[in-house]
Design an enzyme around this catalytic site. Structure first.
Site, mmCIF file in Angstrom:
data_model
loop_
_atom_site.group_PDB
_atom_site.id
_atom_site.type_symbol
_atom_site.label_atom_id
_atom_site.label_comp_id
_atom_site.label_asym_id
_atom_site.label_seq_id
_atom_site.Cartn_x
_atom_site.Cartn_y
_atom_site.Cartn_z
ATOM 1 N N ARG A 126 0.582 -0.807 0.304
ATOM 2 C CA ARG A 126 -0.193 -0.173 0.160
ATOM 3 C C ARG A 126 0.854 1.539 0.443
ATOM 4 N NH1 ARG A 126 -3.859 -0.621 4.737
ATOM 5 N NH2 ARG A 126 -2.468 -1.791 5.578
ATOM 6 N N ASN A 139 -6.860 -2.363 1.922
ATOM 7 C CA ASN A 139 -6.352 -3.560 1.772
ATOM 8 C C ASN A 139 -7.905 -4.702 2.041
ATOM 9 O OD1 ASN A 139 -3.929 -4.134 1.714
ATOM 10 N ND2 ASN A 139 -3.375 -4.447 4.144
#
Length: 739
Positions: free
Chosen positions: A19, A37
Site C-alpha cells: 500500500r 486492503n
C-alpha cells in the site's frame, strides 16, 4: 483527458509494503484516489491523466517491494469521481477471504544496519523489523493482516514507533510487528524451573556465556524454539546427542557470516546466493576436508553439512557475542513438531535443556527451518517452511469446489485449492506420533480459518494405513485417492506447467503400489490424466515389514536369500550379523512371505548396498544409508555394475554377489551409483519423451548432478519450488484430481 480505474489485485500484497508503494507511485504521478486492503487482496481506486495512469500501471508491475508478488490484476474503467488527494484507507472485510499470507522473512539489510547503529533508537533491539522483513505467518490469527489480527495486538506502540507506522513514506508504514525496546515484547533468560535469571540484552549476554561454557540451551526463534550448543565443542555436541537420543542424524549449524561458513565448507556461487537469500534456508553443502572448526560429531559419516546464517535480530545479536558457530536445531522430541511455548519446553525437554531464552509474544503458527541444496544453478527443495511457505500458485481450472489434499505420511504438508489458487502449507512432518497428528489437524484449522475454507473434496494417498488416508475417510465429504508415485510426478509437472505425455521416474523409500505391494523404483509413461508403469525394480521381500526400514541388515538378508539360498556360506560375514534365532526366524519369514510385503524401492536397495559395503547395518534416520553411500562416491572410478531390463522388470540382485569380490566400500558405492545412472539413461533413451523426476532418492546430489549433466539436449525436469520428496505430494494429489 481524465480517466479513472479500479484495480483489484490478488497475490502477496499484504504486510509487504504494497500500500505505501502504491501511495508513493500515485503521488509521484500526481494521481488521486485511494488504496486499501481487503480480504481478497488490495483494491486501488485511482484517477488522473491517461499518461500518468500508464506510468503508474507500469510501475505497479516493475517496481514491486521485495516481498510482494502480484498474481491477478482485475481492471475496470469508471466515470471520474473528482478525488482531491490520494490516501490509504482502512482495511475492509469481504465475505470471501482470498488474500495470501506472506511467509516469515529474515532480517533485511536496512534493519541489520540500524541494529548496529549506536545512534539509532533501535540499536541492539532484538525484534527490529520493517515491511521488508520479520515475522508474518508465525504471528497472524486472521486476515486482513492488521496488527489487531496478530499476536502483536497486546503491545501498544510508543510515539516514535507510531510516527513511522502512520507515515506512508516510511518503510515501516503499517509494518504490523513494529516495536522498540520501549513498547515491544521483552526477553527473559530462565532456568528449567521457570525462574527469571536475566532480561532483554543482558539475557542475550548471559545466554552466550552459558553456551561458551558448554551448556545446552534453548532459544525461542521466529517459528519455534531452537536447541543450541557450541558446534565446535565435541563434548557438548555428544551430550546433546545422548540427551536427545539422536545417534547420528546431522545437526544444522548456524554461522554469523559466509566467510565463517567457508572455513568449514566448500561453497559454489549458487550456494552462497542461496545461503544469503532473504529466506535464509539451511543449505546442504560439501564439508571442507580437515575442518578444524565444526566438530565431527555434528554430521558423522557423511560429507555434507547443513549450514545457515542467523536470520532474526535475536540470532544476530547472540552470534555477535560468540567466536564460534552454533548448532541450532528444532527443539522437539524425535518425530514431534517444533515446540513454541515455554510450558511445553519445560515438560518435554527437561532432561535435555538446562536454560532457555523466551519472549512474551505468542507464536501463533509454528514453522521449521527450510532445507535445500543446489544442483548447479537450480534449487532442489528438501523442506519447504520458514521463508518459503505458505506459498501459492495460480491454477486455471473449471472446478469451483473447495478441495483439500492431505499429503503423505512422511514429511507431510497439506495443500488447498479454491478459486483458481493452490496454497501449500509449511512443512508439518512425519505423522508417526500423536502430537504430529494433532499438529496436522491444527495446521488444517489455521488454513480453514484464514481462508474460510470448508473442503468439499479431500484427496489422499492410496495407502490404507496412512494417518492421512484414514483421517480423510472419516470426514463427511467426497474422497479421491491418487497413487503415491504418480503424485510425485504430477507435482513436478504442475510446477513446470507440463501438460504433454512424459516419462516419469519416481524413486523413493516407500509408496503403496496399485498391486498392494511397496513401490519405490518406478518408470511411468504418463500425462495429467493417466499413467502406465513401464519399468520397475525387481521386488524383494521386506522382512518384518517396517522393521526393515531401521534394521537394514534385514534388507541385505532378503537379497542374500534371493540370490544365494542354496549356498549361504559365501555370504557368511553378513549372515554373522544375526543370531542363530534371528536367522532362523527371518529365513522362515522369507520362505513363507510372512509379514514381509514385496518391495521395489530404490531407497531400500540403497540400504542393502550400505550393508554390503560394510558401512552400517542399522540406520537412525530416514535416508542415512543413501547419504553414507553418496559420501563414499569416487569420481576417479568409472566402472559400473550392470543392471538390465527383462521385459518391464529391472534385474539387479546379481550385483550383490559381485560386491563380495569388490569388498572396498568406495568401489561398491561408486559402481552402484554409476549403475543407477546408466540404467536411467538405458530406459529413458527408449522413449522420445521429456523426463520428469520425483521421490526422495533424487535428493542424492551425486545421482541428480550426473543425470542432469548427461541428459544433454533431452528435457529433464525436477521440482525447484516444491520439495522433491513427500513434502510435495499434496500438490501432486490436487493435480491428480484437477487434471
Amino acid at each position: 483527458m481524465m480517466r479513472r480505474y479500479i484495480y483489484k489485485i490478488e497475490g502477496i500484497v499484504q504486510g509487504v509494503g504494497f500500500r505505501p508503494f502504491v501511495y508513493q507511485i500515485a503521488h509521484r504521478n500526481q494521481l488521486k484516489g485511494y488504496v486499501l486492503n481487503n480480504s481478497l487482496g488490495v483494491e486501488i481506486d485511482i484517477e488522473g491523466k491517461k499518461e500518468a495512469l500508464e506510468s503508474f500501471e507500469k510501475a505497479l508491475h516493475v517496481e514491486l517491494p521485495p516481498l510482494a508478488r502480484v498474481d491477478v490484476v482485475q481492471k475496470e474503467e469508471l466515470k471520474p469521481k473528482g478525488y482531491s488527494d490520494f490516501e490509504i484507507k482502512q482495511s475492509s472485510a469481504k465475505e470471501k477471504k482470498k488474500t495470501l499470507i506472506s511467509p516469515d522473512m529474515s532480517i533485511c539489510e536496512d534493519c541489520l544496519r540500524e541494529l548496529r547503529d549506536r545512534d539509532n533508537f533501535r540499536y541492539e533491539y532484538f525484534f527490529i523489523n520493517c515491511t521488508n522483513c520479520g515475522p508474518r505467518y508465525s504471528i497472524i490469527k486472521e486476515v486482513p493482516y492488521d496488527r489487531k489480527n496478530t499476536s502483536m495486538s497486546p503491545f501498544v506502540m510508543c510515539q516514535k514507533c507510531e510516527q513511522e507506522y502512520i507515515n506512508p513514506m516510511d518503510r515501516r508504514y503499517h509494518a504490523q510487528p513494529i516495536s522498540c525496546s520501549s513498547c515491544g515484547p521483552q526477553l527473559f533468560l530462565k532456568d528449567m524451573q521457570g525462574v527469571v535469571l536475566a532480561k532483554n540484552t543482558q539475557a542475550i549476554s548471559e545466554l552466550a556465556e552459558l553456551i561458551k561454557k558448554g551448556h545446552i540451551v534453548a532459544m525461542k526463534g521466529m517459528g519455534g524454539f531452537h536447541l543450541i550448543c557450541d558446534a565446535s565443542n565435541s563434548k557438548a555436541v555428544e551430550l546433546l546427542r545422548q540427551r536427545k537420543n539422536r545417534a547420528t542424524k546431522p545437526f544444522a549449524v548456524m554461522f554469523k557470516s559466509i566467510k565463517e561458513i567457508e572455513k568449514s565448507a566448500v561453497l559454489t556461487q549458487s550456494e552462497k546466493r542461496a545461503i544469503e537469500s532473504l529466506q535464509r534456508p539451511i543449505v546442504l553443502v560439501k564439508k571442507r576436508q580437515n575442518d578444524t572448526v565444526v566438530s565431527k560429531n555434528v554430521a558423522p559419516f557423511i560429507d555434507r553439512l547443513g549450514v545457515f546464517l542467523s536470520y532474526t535480530p535475536l540470532h544476530v545479536l547472540l552470534l555477535d557475542k560468540l567466536d564460534f558457530p552454533i548448532i541450532a536445531t528444532s527443539a522437539n522430541n524425535s518425530g514431534e513438531p517444533i515446540i513454541t511455548d515455554e510450558k511445553e519446553l519445560r515438560e518435554s525437554l527437561l532432561a535435555v535443556v538446562e536454560f532457555y531464552l523466551d519472549y512474551n509474544r505468542e507464536i501463533v503458527n509454528s514453522s521449521d527451518d527450510s532445507v535445500l541444496q543446489m544442483i548447479g544453478e537450480r534449487v532442489l527443495m528438501m523442506r519447504s517452511s520458514r521463508g518459503f511457505t505458505p506459498t501459492s500458485f495460480r491454477f486455471k481450472s473449471k472446478h469451483k469446489r473447495h478441495i483439500l489434499a492431505v499429503g503423505a505420511h512422511q514429511k507431510n504438508s497439506i495443500a488447498l485449492y479454491m478459486d483458481e489458487q493452490i496454497i501449500q502449507s509449511p512443512y508439518i512432518g512425519d505423522l508417526d506420533s500423536i502430537k504430529s497428528c494433532e499438529f496436522f489437524e491444527r495446521t488444517l484449522r489455521v488454513f480453514k480459518r484464514l481462508y474460510d475454507f470448508a473442503p468439499e473434496v479431500i484427496v489422499c494417498d492410496k495407502h490404507p494405513n496412512y494417518f492421512t488416508t484414514q483421517w480423510a475417510k472419516k470426514q463427511k465429504c467426497e474422497v479421491y485417492q491418487v497413487q503415491h508415485h504418480y503424485a510425485h510426478i504430477l507435482s513436478c509437472m504442475f510446477e513446470h506447467d507440463i501438460w504433454h505425455k512424459v516419462l516419469g521416474v519416481a524413486w523413493d523409500g516407500t509408496g503403496y503400489g496399485d498391486d498392494g505391494t511397496v513401490w519405490g523404483g518406478e518408470f511411468f509413461v504418463c500425462d495429467r490424466k493417466e499413467y502406465k508403469r513401464v519399468a520397475y525394480f525387481e521386488p524383494f521381500l521386506l522382512l518384518g515389514s517396517d522393521k526393515s526400514v531401521k534394521d537394514i541388515k534385514r534388507v541385505a538378508l532378503s537379497m542374500i536369500l534371493d540370490v544365494g539360498s542354496e549356498n549361504l556360506s559365501e555370504f557368511q560375514r553378513f549372515i554373522s550379523l544375526f543370531s542363530k534365532r534371528e536367522l532362523s526366524l527371518l529365513t522362515q519369514m522369507h520362505s513363507k512371505a510372512i509379514n514381509s510385503p514385496k518391495c521395489s524401492s530404490v531407497g531400500r536397495i540403497f540400504d542393502a548396498v550400505a550393508v554390503f559395503s560394510g558401512v552400517c547395518s542399522e540406520v537412525s534416520y530416514d535416508g542415512e544409508s543413501g547419504l553414507i553411500i553418496e559420501s563414499l562416491y569416487d569420481e576417479s572410478i568409472s566402472e559400473s555394475y550392470r543392471l538390465y531390463l527383462d521385459g518391464d522388470v529391472i534385474r539387479y540382485k546379481h550385483i550383490f554377489k559381485e560386491m563380495l569380490k569388490d569388498e572396498k566400500p568406495k568401489i561398491i558405492a561408486t559402481k552402484f551409483i554409476n549403475a543407477l545412472v546408466n540404467l536411467f539413461f538405458e530406459i529413458s533413451h527408449r522413449y522420445d519423451l521429456d523426463i520428469v523426476l520425483g521421490g526422495g532418492v533424487f535428493q542424492n546430489r551425486t545421482i541428480l548432478e550426473k543425470i542432469t549433466k548427461r541428459a544433454g539436449q533431452k528435457s529433464l525436469y525436477f521440482p525447484n519450488k516444491l520439495p522433491i520428496n513427500d513434502g510435495g505430494i499434496a500438490v501432486g494429489q490436487l493435480c491428480g484430481y484437477l487434471g
